[in-house]
Scaffold this active site. Structure first.
Site, PDB file in Angstrom:
ATOM      1  N   LYS A  28       0.850  -1.069  -0.212  1.00  0.00           N
ATOM      2  CA  LYS A  28       0.094  -0.243  -0.116  1.00  0.00           C
ATOM      3  C   LYS A  28       0.986   0.947   0.113  1.00  0.00           C
ATOM      4  CE  LYS A  28      -1.466   1.626   4.205  1.00  0.00           C
ATOM      5  NZ  LYS A  28      -0.659   3.102   4.667  1.00  0.00           N
ATOM      6  N   ASN A  29       1.789   1.168   0.781  1.00  0.00           N
ATOM      7  CA  ASN A  29       2.868   2.435   0.603  1.00  0.00           C
ATOM      8  C   ASN A  29       3.703   3.236   0.007  1.00  0.00           C
ATOM      9  OD1 ASN A  29       1.325   2.825   2.985  1.00  0.00           O
ATOM     10  ND2 ASN A  29       3.277   2.650   4.330  1.00  0.00           N
ATOM     11  N   CYS A 127      -2.042  12.801  14.729  1.00  0.00           N
ATOM     12  CA  CYS A 127      -3.018  11.854  14.737  1.00  0.00           C
ATOM     13  C   CYS A 127      -2.715  10.860  15.880  1.00  0.00           C
ATOM     14  CB  CYS A 127      -2.977  11.339  13.222  1.00  0.00           C
ATOM     15  SG  CYS A 127      -1.400  10.195  13.138  1.00  0.00           S
ATOM     16  N   ARG A 132       2.918  13.850  13.784  1.00  0.00           N
ATOM     17  CA  ARG A 132       3.575  13.833  12.188  1.00  0.00           C
ATOM     18  C   ARG A 132       3.175  14.759  11.576  1.00  0.00           C
ATOM     19  NH1 ARG A 132       0.390   8.887  10.017  1.00  0.00           N
ATOM     20  NH2 ARG A 132       2.294   8.639   8.289  1.00  0.00           N
ATOM     21  N   ASP A 324       6.203  -0.167  12.277  1.00  0.00           N
ATOM     22  CA  ASP A 324       4.842  -0.589  11.138  1.00  0.00           C
ATOM     23  C   ASP A 324       4.824  -1.567  11.286  1.00  0.00           C
ATOM     24  OD1 ASP A 324       3.984   1.397  10.320  1.00  0.00           O
ATOM     25  OD2 ASP A 324       4.193   1.482   8.245  1.00  0.00           O
ATOM     26  N   ARG A 420      -7.925  -0.288   6.122  1.00  0.00           N
ATOM     27  CA  ARG A 420      -6.945   1.237   5.148  1.00  0.00           C
ATOM     28  C   ARG A 420      -5.996   0.279   4.999  1.00  0.00           C
ATOM     29  NH1 ARG A 420      -6.581   6.348   8.644  1.00  0.00           N
ATOM     30  NH2 ARG A 420      -4.443   6.179   6.265  1.00  0.00           N
TER      31      ARG A 420
HETATM   32  N1  EPU Z   1       8.390  14.218   9.893  1.00  0.00           N
HETATM   33  C1  EPU Z   1       8.795  14.707  10.655  1.00  0.00           C
HETATM   34  N2  EPU Z   1       8.555  16.142   9.821  1.00  0.00           N
HETATM   35  C2  EPU Z   1       7.563  15.924   8.692  1.00  0.00           C
HETATM   36  C3  EPU Z   1       7.591  14.918   8.438  1.00  0.00           C
HETATM   37  C4  EPU Z   1       8.039  13.822   8.885  1.00  0.00           C
HETATM   38  O1  EPU Z   1       9.056  15.527  11.878  1.00  0.00           O
HETATM   39  O2  EPU Z   1       7.484  17.334   7.843  1.00  0.00           O
HETATM   40  C5  EPU Z   1       8.561  13.203  11.939  1.00  0.00           C
HETATM   41  C6  EPU Z   1       7.447  11.912  11.279  1.00  0.00           C
HETATM   42  O3  EPU Z   1       6.705  12.665  12.621  1.00  0.00           O
HETATM   43  C7  EPU Z   1       7.938  11.262  12.027  1.00  0.00           C
HETATM   44  C8  EPU Z   1       8.647  10.652  11.298  1.00  0.00           C
HETATM   45  O4  EPU Z   1       9.178  12.261  10.851  1.00  0.00           O
HETATM   46  O5  EPU Z   1       8.141  10.522  13.854  1.00  0.00           O
HETATM   47  C9  EPU Z   1       8.835   9.768   9.980  1.00  0.00           C
HETATM   48  O6  EPU Z   1       7.863   9.750   9.298  1.00  0.00           O
HETATM   49  P1  EPU Z   1       7.681   9.657   8.132  1.00  0.00           P
HETATM   50  O7  EPU Z   1       7.538  10.889   6.785  1.00  0.00           O
HETATM   51  O8  EPU Z   1       9.132   8.798   7.260  1.00  0.00           O
HETATM   52  O9  EPU Z   1       6.898   8.929   7.879  1.00  0.00           O
HETATM   53  P2  EPU Z   1       5.125   8.899   6.732  1.00  0.00           P
HETATM   54  O10 EPU Z   1       6.053   9.134   4.962  1.00  0.00           O
HETATM   55  O11 EPU Z   1       4.306   9.727   7.344  1.00  0.00           O
HETATM   56  C10 EPU Z   1       5.517   6.618   6.197  1.00  0.00           C
HETATM   57  C11 EPU Z   1       4.310   5.527   6.477  1.00  0.00           C
HETATM   58  C12 EPU Z   1       3.879   5.025   7.397  1.00  0.00           C
HETATM   59  C13 EPU Z   1       5.007   4.527   8.168  1.00  0.00           C
HETATM   60  C14 EPU Z   1       6.220   5.519   8.107  1.00  0.00           C
HETATM   61  C15 EPU Z   1       7.352   5.155   8.911  1.00  0.00           C
HETATM   62  C16 EPU Z   1       2.779   5.650   4.076  1.00  0.00           C
HETATM   63  C17 EPU Z   1       1.590   6.194   4.080  1.00  0.00           C
HETATM   64  N3  EPU Z   1       2.598   6.138   5.569  1.00  0.00           N
HETATM   65  O12 EPU Z   1       4.358   8.046   6.833  1.00  0.00           O
HETATM   66  O13 EPU Z   1       2.847   3.995   7.550  1.00  0.00           O
HETATM   67  O14 EPU Z   1       4.958   3.936   9.437  1.00  0.00           O
HETATM   68  O15 EPU Z   1       6.533   6.107   6.551  1.00  0.00           O
HETATM   69  O16 EPU Z   1       8.142   4.007   7.785  1.00  0.00           O
HETATM   70  O17 EPU Z   1       4.079   5.698   3.298  1.00  0.00           O
HETATM   71  C18 EPU Z   1       0.970   2.478   7.322  1.00  0.00           C
HETATM   72  O18 EPU Z   1       0.966   2.044   7.272  1.00  0.00           O
HETATM   73  O19 EPU Z   1      -0.134   1.668   8.684  1.00  0.00           O
HETATM   74  C19 EPU Z   1       2.070   3.724   7.897  1.00  0.00           C
HETATM   75  C20 EPU Z   1       1.265   4.577   9.613  1.00  0.00           C
END
Ligand code: EPU
Length: 439
Positions: A28-29, A127, A132, A324, A420
């Site tokens: 999915k991701n 969330c 996030r 995850d 989801r």
């Molecule tokens: N973060 C910041 N600032 C930003 C962006 C991120 O501080 O501008 C922080 C986040 O708050 C977090 C960390 O950086 O503490 C890592 O976040 P990341 O951006 O890597 O996560 P994401 O892209 O929002 C994706 C997956 C998540 C998975 C995370 C980590 C998708 C759609 N979601 O989220 O998947 O947990 O990477 O591997 O790709 C799930 O599938 O259930 C899920 C939550």
């Protein structure tokens, strides 16, 4: 998609009785990011192995609202093939209500800014799994020359022509890496992204973009370099195929270890799971890599309730232990002999489901909101209240797993969160002998 909202489960009471095969879906991701990537193309793209999950449908709705034409092959999501034509997109404001439901929609902003020079979207709040923020996206856009305005909780980002930049992520971010990578694909000049996330899903999407005219180098390493096309849209000359979902695979590995007499996990990529497989093997789980797409778990001792050994884990960015999989892992550890510590380093609010496990008889204490100490093994059982709730996608799976292990009858609500990320979970579990239904 079935909208019935509860799972009814009769637990196995510690027996490892499930048997058969589960087949994984596309990640999915990765699929969600490829759907966003379609915006960079001239004409219709073909995306394959797309999971029929709620998040895919939500992003589909957002893209349709923006004017894109989207169709499943034979109008059937179970075909797993999705066609997206972004050439009809006629809006740059992302639907607020839908975007709030799915934070991953922020990934649309990169390709939209690249193609249309502007985008607006709702400021994401906190969330259930943590704050996030999107500061790293915003900083990156500013470095690329964009103006950013926040008004009434809506971000307005504009830049008729994004310019080349070097962006060093202060913190590793999956979504930030993907979004700024895609924002850079059409520019005139070169973007260098440093301290990037290395998840296989990012490699999956970048390989497809490259096969269609993008010039992205270094994906899967710390530094990604993108030489833009100078404004030329990508050509849909190659289709995309989502890699197997390694989080689904890991989830089923934990499930197999605790509930199965024999379980084959099909359509997976064992290379993406080497850390989890090693941890489970060291804990005493019998796992065989049958071939490059199949893993087998056997309860070789055939002894009910035989305990595995406890171990410690700290979640980390890929190739570390995935956040995850933290909740299915904790559920697994409740059945291990000894004390384990699980430290969460990616998201700060990811232990909310622990109270539910404790209600089922687990011995877990959460320290400073980021560390769970589990003492096991503890048989799980129905307490007075047998109603549980899915808190997020992965915690939802962990609770399903806990109920399957436990003795008793359970109801899990809020299962749209499980939908989801896991397609037709109950159907696949029933096929291997679990007593689970949707009501
Ligand atoms: N973060 C910041 N600032 C930003 C962006 C991120 O501080 O501008 C922080 C986040 O708050 C977090 C960390 O950086 O503490 C890592 O976040 P990341 O951006 O890597 O996560 P994401 O892209 O929002 C994706 C997956 C998540 C998975 C995370 C980590 C998708 C759609 N979601 O989220 O998947 O947990 O990477 O591997 O790709 C799930 O599938 O259930 C899920 C939550």
């Amino acid at each position: 998609m079935n909208k019935k909202e509860k799972f009814i489960i009769r637990g196995l009471g510690g027996k490892r009785a499930l048997k058969g095969r589960v087949s994984l879906n596309g990640a999915k991701n990765s699929a969600l990011k490829a759907m966003a990537g379609a915006i960079l193309f001239e004409g219709k793209v073909e995306l394959n192995n797309i999971p029929n999950t709620e998040d895919v449908h939500t992003l589909n709705d957002i893209l349709v609202d923006l004017g894109a034409k989207i169709q499943w092959k034979d109008n059937d999501p179970s075909s797993k093939t999705l066609y997206i034509d972004a050439s009809t997109m006629n809006k740059t404001d992302i639907n607020s209500e839908k975007a709030k439901v799915m934070r991953a929609s922020v990934v649309l902003t990169g390709p939209m800014l690249a193609r249309f020079g502007k985008v607006s979207f709702p400021a994401p709040g906190g969330c259930v799994i943590g704050a996030r923020p999107i500061d790293l996206f915003i900083e990156g856009y500013k470095k690329m020359g964009a103006t950013v305005r926040l008004q009434d909780e809506i971000y307005y980002i504009e830049c008729p022509k994004l310019k080349e930049a070097e962006i060093n992520f202060e913190k590793i971010t999956v979504g930030g890496t993907e979004t700024l990578m895609m924002a850079s694909v059409l520019i005139s000049g070169k973007t260098v992204l440093k301290n990037c996330a290395k998840e296989p899903e990012i490699v999956n999407v970048a390989s497809w973009l490259n096969a269609c005219g993008a010039d992205i180098e270094g994906v899967g390493t710390d530094t990604i370099t993108i030489v833009g096309t100078g404004g030329h849209l990508l050509k849909p000359q190659n289709s995309y195929r989502a890699i197997p979902d390694r989080i689904e695979a890991g989830s089923f590995l934990f499930l197999g270890a605790l509930t199965a007499e024999e379980l084959y996990i099909d359509n997976c990529n064992p290379e993406h799971l080497s850390l989890v497989i090693d941890l489970l093997k060291n804990s005493g789980v019998s796992i065989d890599i049958v071939d490059d797409k199949t893993i087998k778990i056997t309860n070789s001792q055939n002894v009910e309730n035989k305990s595995y050994r406890a171990f410690n884990v700290t979640t980390k960015e890929y190739p570390g232990f995935a956040t995850d999989l933290q909740s299915p892992l904790v559920t697994f550890l409740t059945q291990c002999e000894g004390e384990s510590a699980v430290t969460e380093t990616i998201f700060e609010g990811r232990f909310k489901y622990v109270n539910d496990l404790v209600d089922l008889g687990a011995r877990i204490s959460v320290i400073d909101n980021n560390k769970a100490v589990v003492s096991g093994p503890t048989p799980l059982y129905q307490s007075q209240d047998n109603h549980l709730t899915a808190h997020d996608i992965r915690a939802g799976f962990a609770i399903v797993l806990a109920c399957l292990i436990a003795k008793g009858n359970f109801t899990i609500s809020n299962i749209h969160l499980i939908d989801r990320g896991y397609e037709s979970l109950e159907t696949r579990l029933r096929a291997i002998g679990a007593d689970i239904r949707r009501e």
